[in-house]
Design a protein around this motif. Structure first.
Motif, PDB file in Angstrom:
ATOM      1  N   THR A  70      31.221 -13.818  39.023  1.00 52.08           N
ATOM      2  CA  THR A  70      31.244 -13.305  37.648  1.00 52.08           C
ATOM      3  C   THR A  70      31.628 -11.835  37.562  1.00 52.08           C
ATOM      4  OG1 THR A  70      28.886 -12.755  37.757  1.00 52.08           O
ATOM      5  CG2 THR A  70      29.462 -14.944  36.912  1.00 52.08           C
ATOM      6  N   ASP A  71      31.689 -11.129  38.677  1.00 51.43           N
ATOM      7  CA  ASP A  71      31.839  -9.674  38.610  1.00 51.43           C
ATOM      8  C   ASP A  71      32.780  -9.108  39.669  1.00 51.43           C
ATOM      9  OD1 ASP A  71      30.282 -10.201  40.803  1.00 51.43           O
ATOM     10  OD2 ASP A  71      28.656  -8.832  40.258  1.00 51.43           O
ATOM     11  N   LEU A  72      33.759  -9.900  40.102  1.00 50.48           N
ATOM     12  CA  LEU A  72      34.628  -9.451  41.187  1.00 50.48           C
ATOM     13  C   LEU A  72      36.039  -9.091  40.743  1.00 50.48           C
ATOM     14  CD1 LEU A  72      33.625 -11.990  43.993  1.00 50.48           C
ATOM     15  CD2 LEU A  72      32.818  -9.641  43.669  1.00 50.48           C
ATOM     16  N   VAL A  73      36.501  -9.647  39.616  1.00 50.25           N
ATOM     17  CA  VAL A  73      37.904  -9.494  39.220  1.00 50.25           C
ATOM     18  C   VAL A  73      38.006  -8.940  37.801  1.00 50.25           C
ATOM     19  CG1 VAL A  73      40.135 -10.642  38.939  1.00 50.25           C
ATOM     20  CG2 VAL A  73      38.513 -11.475  40.660  1.00 50.25           C
ATOM     21  N   ALA A  74      38.912  -7.986  37.618  1.00 51.00           N
ATOM     22  CA  ALA A  74      39.271  -7.495  36.286  1.00 51.00           C
ATOM     23  C   ALA A  74      40.751  -7.751  36.051  1.00 51.00           C
ATOM     24  CB  ALA A  74      38.971  -6.009  36.148  1.00 51.00           C
ATOM     25  N   ILE A  75      41.108  -7.946  34.790  1.00 47.29           N
ATOM     26  CA  ILE A  75      42.507  -8.130  34.410  1.00 47.29           C
ATOM     27  C   ILE A  75      42.828  -7.109  33.322  1.00 47.29           C
ATOM     28  CG2 ILE A  75      44.235  -9.705  33.487  1.00 47.29           C
ATOM     29  CD1 ILE A  75      42.599 -12.021  34.586  1.00 47.29           C
ATOM     30  N   VAL A  76      43.808  -6.254  33.604  1.00 50.71           N
ATOM     31  CA  VAL A  76      44.152  -5.141  32.717  1.00 50.71           C
ATOM     32  C   VAL A  76      45.584  -5.320  32.222  1.00 50.71           C
ATOM     33  CG1 VAL A  76      44.346  -2.632  32.530  1.00 50.71           C
ATOM     34  CG2 VAL A  76      42.644  -3.634  34.076  1.00 50.71           C
ATOM     35  N   THR A  77      45.796  -5.108  30.918  1.00 42.03           N
ATOM     36  CA  THR A  77      47.154  -5.155  30.378  1.00 42.03           C
ATOM     37  C   THR A  77      47.561  -3.792  29.848  1.00 42.03           C
ATOM     38  OG1 THR A  77      46.409  -5.813  28.158  1.00 42.03           O
ATOM     39  CG2 THR A  77      46.964  -7.574  29.704  1.00 42.03           C
ATOM     40  N   GLY A  78      48.858  -3.496  29.980  1.00 40.92           N
ATOM     41  CA  GLY A  78      49.379  -2.259  29.432  1.00 40.92           C
ATOM     42  C   GLY A  78      49.462  -2.297  27.916  1.00 40.92           C
ATOM     43  N   GLY A  79      49.815  -3.457  27.360  1.00 44.81           N
ATOM     44  CA  GLY A  79      49.921  -3.602  25.914  1.00 44.81           C
ATOM     45  C   GLY A  79      49.531  -4.998  25.487  1.00 44.81           C
ATOM     46  N   SER A  80      49.282  -5.170  24.202  1.00 47.94           N
ATOM     47  CA  SER A  80      48.859  -6.484  23.714  1.00 47.94           C
ATOM     48  C   SER A  80      49.965  -7.528  23.845  1.00 47.94           C
ATOM     49  CB  SER A  80      48.381  -6.383  22.262  1.00 47.94           C
ATOM     50  OG  SER A  80      49.347  -5.765  21.448  1.00 47.94           O
ATOM     51  N   SER A  81      51.223  -7.097  23.971  1.00 50.68           N
ATOM     52  CA  SER A  81      52.311  -8.051  24.198  1.00 50.68           C
ATOM     53  C   SER A  81      52.226  -8.697  25.575  1.00 50.68           C
ATOM     54  CB  SER A  81      53.669  -7.357  24.044  1.00 50.68           C
ATOM     55  OG  SER A  81      53.865  -6.911  22.722  1.00 50.68           O
ATOM     56  N   ASP A  82      51.457  -8.092  26.478  1.00 50.56           N
ATOM     57  CA  ASP A  82      51.282  -8.642  27.825  1.00 50.56           C
ATOM     58  C   ASP A  82      50.158  -9.673  27.902  1.00 50.56           C
ATOM     59  OD1 ASP A  82      53.224  -6.798  28.906  1.00 50.56           O
ATOM     60  OD2 ASP A  82      51.676  -5.241  28.826  1.00 50.56           O
ATOM     61  N   VAL A  83      49.450  -9.868  26.796  1.00 55.00           N
ATOM     62  CA  VAL A  83      48.256 -10.719  26.816  1.00 55.00           C
ATOM     63  C   VAL A  83      48.534 -12.163  27.244  1.00 55.00           C
ATOM     64  CG1 VAL A  83      46.512 -11.790  25.310  1.00 55.00           C
ATOM     65  CG2 VAL A  83      46.833  -9.306  25.298  1.00 55.00           C
ATOM     66  N   CYS A  89      46.782  -6.136  37.313  1.00 53.66           N
ATOM     67  CA  CYS A  89      47.287  -5.189  36.316  1.00 53.66           C
ATOM     68  C   CYS A  89      48.652  -5.657  35.832  1.00 53.66           C
ATOM     69  CB  CYS A  89      47.366  -3.793  36.914  1.00 53.66           C
ATOM     70  SG  CYS A  89      47.741  -2.525  35.688  1.00 53.66           S
ATOM     71  N   ILE A  90      48.780  -5.840  34.531  1.00 53.84           N
ATOM     72  CA  ILE A  90      49.944  -6.494  33.940  1.00 53.84           C
ATOM     73  C   ILE A  90      50.623  -5.532  32.973  1.00 53.84           C
ATOM     74  CG2 ILE A  90      50.672  -8.456  32.524  1.00 53.84           C
ATOM     75  CD1 ILE A  90      48.073  -9.860  33.597  1.00 53.84           C
ATOM     76  N   ALA A  91      51.915  -5.267  33.192  1.00 49.74           N
ATOM     77  CA  ALA A  91      52.605  -4.283  32.360  1.00 49.74           C
ATOM     78  C   ALA A  91      54.099  -4.554  32.325  1.00 49.74           C
ATOM     79  CB  ALA A  91      52.351  -2.869  32.885  1.00 49.74           C
ATOM     80  N   ALA A 105      49.860  -6.397  40.932  1.00 50.72           N
ATOM     81  CA  ALA A 105      50.666  -5.961  39.795  1.00 50.72           C
ATOM     82  C   ALA A 105      51.579  -7.088  39.324  1.00 50.72           C
ATOM     83  CB  ALA A 105      51.493  -4.740  40.178  1.00 50.72           C
ATOM     84  N   VAL A 106      51.608  -7.270  38.003  1.00 51.03           N
ATOM     85  CA  VAL A 106      52.463  -8.289  37.402  1.00 51.03           C
ATOM     86  C   VAL A 106      53.419  -7.611  36.420  1.00 51.03           C
ATOM     87  CG1 VAL A 106      52.569 -10.494  36.192  1.00 51.03           C
ATOM     88  CG2 VAL A 106      50.513  -9.889  37.502  1.00 51.03           C
ATOM     89  N   PRO A 107      54.705  -7.514  36.740  1.00 51.44           N
ATOM     90  CA  PRO A 107      55.663  -7.006  35.760  1.00 51.44           C
ATOM     91  C   PRO A 107      55.911  -8.065  34.688  1.00 51.44           C
ATOM     92  CG  PRO A 107      56.821  -7.760  37.715  1.00 51.44           C
ATOM     93  CD  PRO A 107      55.350  -7.919  38.003  1.00 51.44           C
ATOM     94  N   THR A 108      56.070  -7.624  33.447  1.00 49.33           N
ATOM     95  CA  THR A 108      56.354  -8.590  32.383  1.00 49.33           C
ATOM     96  C   THR A 108      57.722  -8.320  31.768  1.00 49.33           C
ATOM     97  OG1 THR A 108      55.402  -7.328  30.534  1.00 49.33           O
ATOM     98  CG2 THR A 108      53.889  -8.688  31.849  1.00 49.33           C
ATOM     99  N   SER A 109      58.192  -9.281  31.017  1.00 46.59           N
ATOM    100  CA  SER A 109      59.520  -9.203  30.402  1.00 46.59           C
ATOM    101  C   SER A 109      59.505  -8.456  29.078  1.00 46.59           C
ATOM    102  CB  SER A 109      60.074 -10.615  30.203  1.00 46.59           C
ATOM    103  OG  SER A 109      59.147 -11.434  29.508  1.00 46.59           O
ATOM    104  N   VAL A 110      58.424  -7.732  28.796  1.00 44.31           N
ATOM    105  CA  VAL A 110      58.292  -6.967  27.558  1.00 44.31           C
ATOM    106  C   VAL A 110      59.139  -5.699  27.630  1.00 44.31           C
ATOM    107  CG1 VAL A 110      56.686  -5.654  26.118  1.00 44.31           C
ATOM    108  CG2 VAL A 110      55.990  -7.854  27.092  1.00 44.31           C
ATOM    109  N   GLY A 111      59.902  -5.416  26.582  1.00 49.15           N
ATOM    110  CA  GLY A 111      60.660  -4.167  26.530  1.00 49.15           C
ATOM    111  C   GLY A 111      62.043  -4.355  25.942  1.00 49.15           C
TER     112      GLY A 111
END
Length: 226
Positions: free
Chosen positions: A91-104, A150-152, A172-178
């Motif tokens: 329950t407490d080992l992984v975090a998921i962070v996005t750069g913007g809401s489009s990455d959700v 981390c997703i951006a 790190a996960v690059p996204t197609s946003v931009g």
């Protein structure tokens, strides 16, 4: 191995988890309704858990019409579904962070994959470097996690910034946003591959599922070590 008959077009690998620690997942994009129905029939017969990715809402609606009630747990944002998820493992080992809401949507694919395998995650959304305070005020929480996905998109600077601030393993996960020169995520991918923060793990563009699988392999390794 489980002896389950298969059609000519579908041959599920129910023994994969025993070999690798990761069960087979069904990538639904471009699959016909008949193929998906055959897959579900094999899952029913084998009585095995299963994760579905890239399952569009119209595919799900057609598919569920012929399935027992509650057979699939479907999430529209991530376009994922699963059958018989695993019991809670962490329950407490992984975090998921996005750069913007489009990455959700990509982040939700990652979190749903981890949820299927029994790992709850901390979600921190819309924390890109254009407003650096949004991530710095969450550093204490991130430093408590073993793994951070981390997703951006755009220039994908956020994973590199985090790589200089926290000790966790960072996927790190690059996204197609931009716009324009973002080139559907290619610029973000190239930026991450040449990151000056050593030790970043980088997966393919928009591949939240792959990032989650990398995290699960790390978690499985931690479990063996402990």
């Amino acid at each position: 191995m489980t002896d389950v008959p298969s059609t000519n077009e579908v041959n599920l690998d129910f023994d994969r988890e025993n070999r690798t620690g990761l069960a087979e997942a069904v990538f639904c994009q471009s699959k016909s309704l008949q193929q998906l129905q055959d897959i579900c029939a094999q899952i029913l017969q084998a009585d095995k858990p299963m994760l579905f990715t890239k399952l569009e809402s119209d595919q799900f609606e057609q598919l569920q019409a012929g399935l027992p009630a509650g057979f699939l747990d479907y999430d529209l944002i991530s376009q994922t579904a699963f059958h018989e998820p695993y019991q809670i493992r962490s329950t407490d080992l992984v975090a998921i962070v996005t750069g913007g809401s489009s990455d959700v949507p990509v982040a939700r694919e990652a979190s749903r994959t981890l949820q299927f395998y029994g790992h709850e995650t901390l979600a921190i959304d819309d924390a890109g470097v254009a407003g650096l305070w949004r991530i710095t005020e969450r550093l204490d929480a991130l430093r408590e996690r073993k793994i951070v996905i981390c997703i951006a998109g755009m220039d994908a600077a956020l994973p590199t910034v985090l790589g200089g601030l926290i000790p966790a393993s960072i996927i790190a996960v690059p996204t197609s946003v931009g716009y324009g020169m973002a080139r559907n995520g290619e610029t973000a991918l190239h930026s991450l591959l040449v990151s000056c923060a050593p030790g970043l793990v980088v997966v393919n563009i928009d591949n939240g599922y792959g990032a989650a699988c990398a995290a699960i392999r790390m978690l499985n390794g931690l479990a063996v070590t402990n």
